[in-house]
Write an enzyme that holds these catalytic residues in place. Structure first.
Site, PDB file in Angstrom:
ATOM      1  N   ASP A  17       0.836  -1.203   0.000  1.00 15.67           N
ATOM      2  CA  ASP A  17       0.000   0.000   0.000  1.00 15.67           C
ATOM      3  C   ASP A  17       0.866   1.246   0.000  1.00 15.67           C
ATOM      4  OD1 ASP A  17      -2.455  -1.472   0.219  1.00 15.67           O
ATOM      5  OD2 ASP A  17      -1.968  -1.797   2.327  1.00 15.67           O
ATOM      6  N   ASP A  52       0.016   4.889   0.731  1.00 13.69           N
ATOM      7  CA  ASP A  52      -0.909   5.936   1.158  1.00 13.69           C
ATOM      8  C   ASP A  52      -0.166   7.265   1.279  1.00 13.69           C
ATOM      9  OD1 ASP A  52      -2.838   3.989   1.278  1.00 13.69           O
ATOM     10  OD2 ASP A  52      -2.643   3.687   3.445  1.00 13.69           O
ATOM     11  N   ASP A  62      -2.661   5.758  14.614  1.00 12.65           N
ATOM     12  CA  ASP A  62      -2.902   4.767  15.658  1.00 12.65           C
ATOM     13  C   ASP A  62      -1.630   4.257  16.325  1.00 12.65           C
ATOM     14  OD1 ASP A  62      -2.112   3.418  13.363  1.00 12.65           O
ATOM     15  OD2 ASP A  62      -3.935   2.226  13.183  1.00 12.65           O
TER      16      ASP A  62
END
Length: 446
Positions: free
Chosen positions: A57, A59, A143
């Site tokens: 990924d 991002d 997070d």
């Protein structure tokens, strides 16, 4: 997060390189920079490169708003209600671009009030989260420390806002901020902590781990559709067996499969745990060898023994036929399961086929074997039968599994012969005794 300014690693101090980044992600970064915006590769893309892994990924985080991003890219669509995101489409590849998030208590300080929306429920869970801020605030809102790492193509530096590189080196999963607050904001973070720990072979830090069991019930507030997405991430990533163990350890399995968790806890279904473990291991093996898998097979395996128990109870309590008992039990089990995970109908249909085939595979006389063999989901049903035979070790089930294994490897004429010999006993019957002819009496003389 105590750290107020980032640790900055220059080009010669880290392994992140443009050659390891998707060409499409680079296009997005360059265009945002050219338009005067700050833009960074963030999260898993940076983390995985630092771990020596190939990132999947890419991002991007930026100070451009979703509307400003959309104005720059014709191939952009805006998604999300909880937090507005921009998806830039390059064929099958999607580059996700998020605007820097800000703090909720700074909502009134937003320079663009028309853009701000934030809403929490009574449990502290964020329902909407469109609060924009600076890169520093964005890092604090992430997070885990290992995901608060930003790479810039403008100066080739890595910006570490939460000592993430130290946790990468010590292989530690650590939440940013107060764990109780962060889990209440989004209970799915408990599942993410487990998933990152198994995926990256890391350990969850004590302070991050401590509140999980206490706050586990918050997962009951997560919509079933989102729980389905989390199921896919946990069980179709090549780490299903490890994640299953962790869900059991933290007492979280019941928020995915309440009937299964109860049966395991009460030890009321003898084969269920070993059956599930073997199904998960086989799924991991297939994924790690780049073979196709379907979540329907796992759902069928997880719910097989609860379904059988439900059928037995209906047969004992009612006068239903075996077929009616099966479909009634199926409806009850699926209605209960859908309250936890919203299983799409296309997977429910495959689950039903796999279960129905377990009965069809026992009926092989005449043309039935060939009809079953031609069933579109025969292979899944056959694999399920093999799994049952392996776990239950029941001789008739093992014999049936072997018969179907042999049937597939033989030619048509041999297959017909195999069907003809069905029902013939292995031991010969004793030959019929010939009836003795009746004694005939001679006619009496006149």
């Amino acid at each position: 997060m105590k750290q107020t300014s980032p640790h900055v690693y220059t080009r010669d101090q880290h392994p992140v390189s443009r050659s390891l980044i998707s060409a499409n992600a680079l296009k997005v970064l360059y265009r945002l920079n050219k338009a005067g915006f700050d833009a960074y590769l963030v999260g898993g893309g940076v983390r995985d490169i630092l771990l020596g892994l190939a990132p999947k990924d890419f991002d991007i985080a930026t100070n451009a708003t979703p509307e400003e991003i959309k104005a720059l890219f014709r191939n952009c669509r805006l998604i999300g209600r909880r937090f507005r995101l921009a998806h830039i489409l390059f064929g099958r590849e999607i580059i996700e671009v998020a605007t820097f998030r800000g703090h909720h208590d700074s909502d009134e300080k937003q320079q663009k009030p028309c853009q701000k929306t934030s809403k929490q429920n009574e449990h502290g869970m964020l329902l909407r989260d469109n609060i924009y801020g600076s890169i520093e605030e964005d890092a604090e809102r992430r997070d885990f420390t290992i995901n608060a790492l930003y790479y810039s193509t403008a100066d080739f530096k890595v910006y570490d806002f939460a000592n993430g590189l130290a946790d990468i080196n010590s292989r530690t999963i650590r939440l940013i901020g107060d764990p109780q607050t962060r889990y209440r904001e989004d209970p799915v973070r408990m599942l993410r902590a487990i998933r990152f720990a198994t995926k990256l072979d890391m350990t969850i830090s004590p302070e991050t781990e401590q509140p999980i069991k206490e706050l586990a019930s918050l997962l009951g507030n997560i919509p079933p559709a989102r729980m389905f997405e989390e199921f896919l991430k946990l069980f179709l990533s090549g780490k299903a067996q490890a994640n299953y163990h962790q869900l059991n350890h933290y007492e979280l399995l019941k928020y995915f499969f309440p009937i299964v968790a109860q049966a395991i806890e009460q030890q009321s279904l003898p084969f269920i745990n070993s059956f599930i473990e073997t199904a998960l291991k086989n799924t991991d093996d297939r994924i790690n060898h780049n073979k196709r898998v379907t979540p329907a097979f796992l759902f069928a395996a997880l719910l097989w023994y609860p379904l059988q128990r439900q059928i037995e109870q209906l047969r004992e309590q009612t006068q239903l036929t075996p077929q009616d008992a099966f479909f009634n039990a199926l409806g009850e089990i699926m209605a209960e399961q859908q309250r936890s995970i919203a299983i799409p109908k296309r997977f429910q249909a495959v689950m039903k086929d796999i279960w129905v085939l377990q009965d069809k595979l026992t009926k092989r006389e005449g043309k039935k074997a060939f009809k079953t063999f031609e069933h579109p989901k025969f292979r899944a049903g056959y694999d399920f039968l093999l799994l049952r035979a392996e776990i239950e070790q029941e001789p008739k089930l093992q014999e049936l599994a072997k018969w179907w294994t042999d049937f597939q490897t033989n030619n048509h004429e041999t297959q017909k012969q195999m069907i003809k010999t069905l029902g013939r006993p292995s031991a010969r019957r004793s030959p019929r005794k010939r009836r003795k002819p009746r004694a005939t009496t001679a006619p009496s003389k006149p």
